[in-house]
Design a protein around this motif. Structure first.
Motif, PDB file in Angstrom:
ATOM      1  N   ILE A  71       3.057  -4.047   9.014  1.00 32.31           N
ATOM      2  CA  ILE A  71       3.384  -2.842   9.780  1.00 32.31           C
ATOM      3  C   ILE A  71       2.778  -2.935  11.176  1.00 32.31           C
ATOM      4  O   ILE A  71       3.437  -2.646  12.181  1.00 32.31           O
ATOM      5  CB  ILE A  71       2.869  -1.567   9.054  1.00 32.31           C
ATOM      6  CG1 ILE A  71       3.497  -1.445   7.657  1.00 32.31           C
ATOM      7  CG2 ILE A  71       3.143  -0.311   9.877  1.00 32.31           C
ATOM      8  CD1 ILE A  71       4.990  -1.268   7.642  1.00 32.31           C
ATOM      9  N   GLY A 101      -3.136   5.776   6.444  1.00 26.47           N
ATOM     10  CA  GLY A 101      -3.045   5.325   5.058  1.00 26.47           C
ATOM     11  C   GLY A 101      -3.188   3.821   4.905  1.00 26.47           C
ATOM     12  O   GLY A 101      -3.378   3.318   3.806  1.00 26.47           O
ATOM     13  N   PHE A 102      -3.067   3.094   6.007  1.00 24.65           N
ATOM     14  CA  PHE A 102      -3.204   1.635   5.934  1.00 24.65           C
ATOM     15  C   PHE A 102      -4.604   1.195   6.351  1.00 24.65           C
ATOM     16  O   PHE A 102      -5.100   0.182   5.884  1.00 24.65           O
ATOM     17  CB  PHE A 102      -2.175   0.944   6.830  1.00 24.65           C
ATOM     18  CG  PHE A 102      -0.772   1.085   6.323  1.00 24.65           C
ATOM     19  CD1 PHE A 102      -0.348   0.373   5.213  1.00 24.65           C
ATOM     20  CD2 PHE A 102       0.123   1.948   6.939  1.00 24.65           C
ATOM     21  CE1 PHE A 102       0.940   0.497   4.729  1.00 24.65           C
ATOM     22  CE2 PHE A 102       1.407   2.088   6.468  1.00 24.65           C
ATOM     23  CZ  PHE A 102       1.820   1.363   5.361  1.00 24.65           C
ATOM     24  N   PRO A 119       6.185   3.401   8.603  1.00 20.67           N
ATOM     25  CA  PRO A 119       6.466   2.462   7.515  1.00 20.67           C
ATOM     26  C   PRO A 119       7.707   2.899   6.737  1.00 20.67           C
ATOM     27  O   PRO A 119       8.079   4.077   6.808  1.00 20.67           O
ATOM     28  CB  PRO A 119       5.214   2.584   6.637  1.00 20.67           C
ATOM     29  CG  PRO A 119       4.696   3.954   6.911  1.00 20.67           C
ATOM     30  CD  PRO A 119       5.029   4.259   8.326  1.00 20.67           C
ATOM     31  N   ARG A 150      10.725  13.085  12.540  1.00 20.07           N
ATOM     32  CA  ARG A 150       9.561  12.539  13.223  1.00 20.07           C
ATOM     33  C   ARG A 150       9.926  12.035  14.605  1.00 20.07           C
ATOM     34  O   ARG A 150      11.047  11.605  14.852  1.00 20.07           O
ATOM     35  CB  ARG A 150       8.909  11.382  12.462  1.00 20.07           C
ATOM     36  CG  ARG A 150       9.538  10.958  11.171  1.00 20.07           C
ATOM     37  CD  ARG A 150       8.693   9.917  10.473  1.00 20.07           C
ATOM     38  NE  ARG A 150       8.645   8.653  11.192  1.00 20.07           N
ATOM     39  CZ  ARG A 150       7.701   7.744  10.997  1.00 20.07           C
ATOM     40  NH1 ARG A 150       6.728   7.959  10.143  1.00 20.07           N
ATOM     41  NH2 ARG A 150       7.725   6.617  11.667  1.00 20.07           N
ATOM     42  N   VAL A 161       0.771   5.906  13.077  1.00 23.31           N
ATOM     43  CA  VAL A 161       1.629   5.007  12.298  1.00 23.31           C
ATOM     44  C   VAL A 161       0.795   4.317  11.215  1.00 23.31           C
ATOM     45  O   VAL A 161       1.260   4.090  10.105  1.00 23.31           O
ATOM     46  CB  VAL A 161       2.302   3.964  13.225  1.00 23.31           C
ATOM     47  CG1 VAL A 161       3.004   2.883  12.421  1.00 23.31           C
ATOM     48  CG2 VAL A 161       3.290   4.650  14.167  1.00 23.31           C
ATOM     49  N   THR A 169       0.844  -1.189   0.000  1.00 19.12           N
ATOM     50  CA  THR A 169       0.000   0.000   0.000  1.00 19.12           C
ATOM     51  C   THR A 169       0.884   1.245   0.000  1.00 19.12           C
ATOM     52  O   THR A 169       1.884   1.290   0.713  1.00 19.12           O
ATOM     53  CB  THR A 169      -0.865   0.027   1.275  1.00 19.12           C
ATOM     54  OG1 THR A 169      -1.618  -1.180   1.314  1.00 19.12           O
ATOM     55  CG2 THR A 169      -1.798   1.229   1.299  1.00 19.12           C
ATOM     56  N   VAL A 170       0.516   2.228  -0.815  1.00 17.97           N
ATOM     57  CA  VAL A 170       1.157   3.534  -0.702  1.00 17.97           C
ATOM     58  C   VAL A 170       0.348   4.304   0.341  1.00 17.97           C
ATOM     59  O   VAL A 170      -0.773   4.719   0.090  1.00 17.97           O
ATOM     60  CB  VAL A 170       1.159   4.288  -2.047  1.00 17.97           C
ATOM     61  CG1 VAL A 170       1.650   5.716  -1.875  1.00 17.97           C
ATOM     62  CG2 VAL A 170       2.024   3.545  -3.055  1.00 17.97           C
ATOM     63  N   VAL A 186       5.477   3.389   2.323  1.00 20.04           N
ATOM     64  CA  VAL A 186       5.042   2.121   1.739  1.00 20.04           C
ATOM     65  C   VAL A 186       5.010   1.001   2.769  1.00 20.04           C
ATOM     66  O   VAL A 186       5.887   0.919   3.625  1.00 20.04           O
ATOM     67  CB  VAL A 186       6.043   1.680   0.637  1.00 20.04           C
ATOM     68  CG1 VAL A 186       5.546   0.417  -0.042  1.00 20.04           C
ATOM     69  CG2 VAL A 186       6.256   2.784  -0.377  1.00 20.04           C
ATOM     70  N   GLY A 187       4.021   0.128   2.662  1.00 17.51           N
ATOM     71  CA  GLY A 187       4.025  -1.047   3.531  1.00 17.51           C
ATOM     72  C   GLY A 187       2.808  -1.911   3.309  1.00 17.51           C
ATOM     73  O   GLY A 187       1.936  -1.588   2.497  1.00 17.51           O
ATOM     74  N   LYS A 188       2.798  -3.051   4.034  1.00 17.36           N
ATOM     75  CA  LYS A 188       1.605  -3.884   4.053  1.00 17.36           C
ATOM     76  C   LYS A 188       1.013  -3.734   5.435  1.00 17.36           C
ATOM     77  O   LYS A 188       1.728  -3.879   6.433  1.00 17.36           O
ATOM     78  CB  LYS A 188       1.980  -5.349   3.810  1.00 17.36           C
ATOM     79  CG  LYS A 188       2.398  -5.632   2.377  1.00 17.36           C
ATOM     80  CD  LYS A 188       2.692  -7.108   2.189  1.00 17.36           C
ATOM     81  CE  LYS A 188       3.154  -7.345   0.762  1.00 17.36           C
ATOM     82  NZ  LYS A 188       3.711  -8.680   0.557  1.00 17.36           N
ATOM     83  N   LYS A 189      -0.279  -3.468   5.470  1.00 18.63           N
ATOM     84  CA  LYS A 189      -0.943  -3.175   6.729  1.00 18.63           C
ATOM     85  C   LYS A 189      -0.590  -4.189   7.823  1.00 18.63           C
ATOM     86  O   LYS A 189      -0.127  -3.811   8.897  1.00 18.63           O
ATOM     87  CB  LYS A 189      -2.468  -3.148   6.513  1.00 18.63           C
ATOM     88  CG  LYS A 189      -3.248  -2.778   7.753  1.00 18.63           C
ATOM     89  CD  LYS A 189      -4.742  -2.770   7.511  1.00 18.63           C
ATOM     90  CE  LYS A 189      -5.304  -4.155   7.760  1.00 18.63           C
ATOM     91  NZ  LYS A 189      -6.760  -4.217   7.571  1.00 18.63           N
TER      92      LYS A 189
END
Lengths: 159, 344
Positions: A89, B256-257, A104, B295, B253, A57-58, A83-86
């Protein structure tokens, strides 16, 4: 002053210690970089679609160039992509709070003349912050994926 | 039978391909990101200028690739095979038709003490004190600087191992046309002066200024906060302002996820910046954006509230860039002060 801070000793092994014998130095792998012959907007698109194709995911695209042009920086094309995978992370930051400041992971992307350059920290650097073998493999996967995404990025203009 | 022959031919063909690595592809993969595919430079210095490529030996190029320039961005490539290194050199030779120079390993005899004085007078303004090299990165496509090309470090173990005395002497005699490096003869120096300068540069070998810091550093600066997450955030905001930084935003954190509003509220990130600082850092090394804006994170787990930042002291090693050290030391001080203020 330092005495007041509980400094966490998450030791970074070989990849960070600059070795006296230059043959043993591994600078090359601490950062992963790529150059694209696409102009910034196209290169940015290529980067993001490859990231998504690889299942990541961006989470955010951050401008860090506000005010830079005024200060003599010739480009205003500079972004940082989070960037990462939920699941990963969430899992990693919960289990290893000390990784949180690095999560991330980010890719910085900036214009250089007609080209565009992308830079990220090799996930192997984060891998060295933890011990659990099983969890360390997550970073091996990330590393492979970074190389693959950066390959897409650097070859895009040739297609 | 025919099939077997065909297979054999294919196998042979494949091994020929293996025996001759593709120099252009290797260059694109390992070098172009900094030097540009055409060798015109970028984060790295230009390599395709005839005044450069015509004046260095294959051995100089090979050793430079192998050892890199410790602490000066240029990585070492110890893992490439000899055939790959040769293919890279061959590829770079394609930028010029001139015959390849060789340099003998005869030492140049001069007076290093005198060379030191000459260096301070004629060279230091570009190559820095004790030849530590100019500030910034390769060329100036995106960054405005005084010199169009960075003056390389001369007290660097990678450079000193690659360059023979005669190569250094030739560089001084001829300069590098198309770069700020002019011929020392044109500057008015004599051959004796040049010999003295070469001896001085060679004397750096006794104490090369490399980033050789074996020091193992903590990955993060972290402190426990006696306050709640909310209180800690408020304290941090005040501390950030006190340090003359601007808070850009506070988020989670998980931003966005997960859907907005559903983030884990026990993992907070404060993003902050100071544009002067940002500009300075990017001018030294445009790649540091990976760690910007600054940060600080606040997390709560098992009732414990923790405040943490990255340890900026790691960055000069990560980026193989000694010049980042000072800015990183400064940043470390600021991070520590902010955290300390917030958890006191």
């Amino acid at each position: 002053m330092m005495a007041r801070l509980v400094v966490l000793i998450a030791l970074l092994v070989s990849s960070l210690s600059v070795v006296a014998n230059p043959f043993a130095a591994v600078f090359a792998s601490n950062l992963i970089m790529a150059r694209s012959h696409e102009k910034f907007p196209e290169a940015m698109l290529t980067l993001q679609s490859s990231i998504k194709e690889h299942g990541y995911t961006v989470a955010r695209v951050q401008r860090i160039d506000i005010g830079l042009t005024g200060m003599g920086f010739k480009t205003d094309k500079y972004r940082v992509v989070f960037v990462g995978k939920k699941d990963e992370i969430q899992y990693l930051t919960k289990k290893y709070p000390e990784l949180t400041p690095y999560m991330p992971p980010k890719v910085s992307i900036f214009a250089e003349d007609e080209d565009t350059v992308a830079v990220t920290v090799n996930p192997a650097v984060y891998k060295d912050m933890i011990d659990d073998e099983e969890d360390r493999r997550i970073f091996d996967r990330w590393e492979n994926d970074v190389y693959s995404v950066f390959k897409d990025f650097s070859e895009a203009a040739e297609n | 039978m025919k099939n077997q022959i065909l297979t054999l031919i294919l196998v042979l063909a494949a091994s020929v391909v293996n025996a001759a690595p593709d120099g252009a592809a290797l260059f694109h993969q390992h070098c172009a990101v900094c030097h540009g595919d055409d060798g015109k430079g970028g984060v790295g210095v230009p390599l395709s200028l005839t005044s450069f490529i015509n004046s260095v030996s294959d051995e100089y190029l090979r050793t430079t690739i192998r050892l890199g320039r410790p602490g000066r961005i240029m990585p070492a490539f110890p893992a490439l095979s000899d055939a790959q290194v040769n293919a890279l050199v061959e590829h770079m030779r394609g930028w010029s038709d001139a015959p390849t120079v060789t340099h003998n390993t005869e030492p140049v005899k001069g007076d290093a003490k005198r060379g030191e004085q000459l260096f301070a007078k004629y060279c230091e303004q570009c190559h820095g004190e004790n030849g530590k090299g100019g500030t910034g990165t390769g060329v100036t496509f995106s960054r405005k600087r005084e010199l169009p090309i960075i003056a390389p470090a001369l007290n660097n173990s990678g450079f000193l191992a690659a360059a023979t005395d005669t190569m250094i002497k030739d560089t001084l005699i001829y300069g590098r046309e198309g770069t700020p490096m002019t011929s020392s003869l044109v500057t008015g120096l004599s051959e004796t002066d040049i010999d003295d300068l070469v001896s001085y540069i060679r004397s750096f070998e006794a104490q090369p200024h490399d980033s050789a810091e074996d020091e193992v550093m903590p990955a993060v600066i972290v402190a426990e906060s006696p306050y709640t997450v909310e209180e800690t955030i408020e304290n941090l905001k005040a501390a950030i302002t006190d340090q003359n930084f601007t808070l850009i935003r506070t988020d989670y954190v998980e931003h966005g996820f997960v859907e907005e509003g559903k983030e884990n509220k026990k993992q907070v990130v404060l993003h902050f910046c100071n544009f002067n600082f940002l500009f300075q850092a990017l001018a030294i090394d445009p790649r540091v954006g990976v760690f910007l804006p600054c940060r600080v994170t606040v997390t709560e787990q098992d009732g414990k509230v923790q405040v943490a930042t990255i340890n900026p002291m790691l960055l000069s090693g990560l980026f193989n860039n000694d010049e980042l050290k000072e800015a990183c030391r400064e940043m470390t001080g600021i991070y520590e002060a902010i955290i300390e203020d917030a958890v006191l």
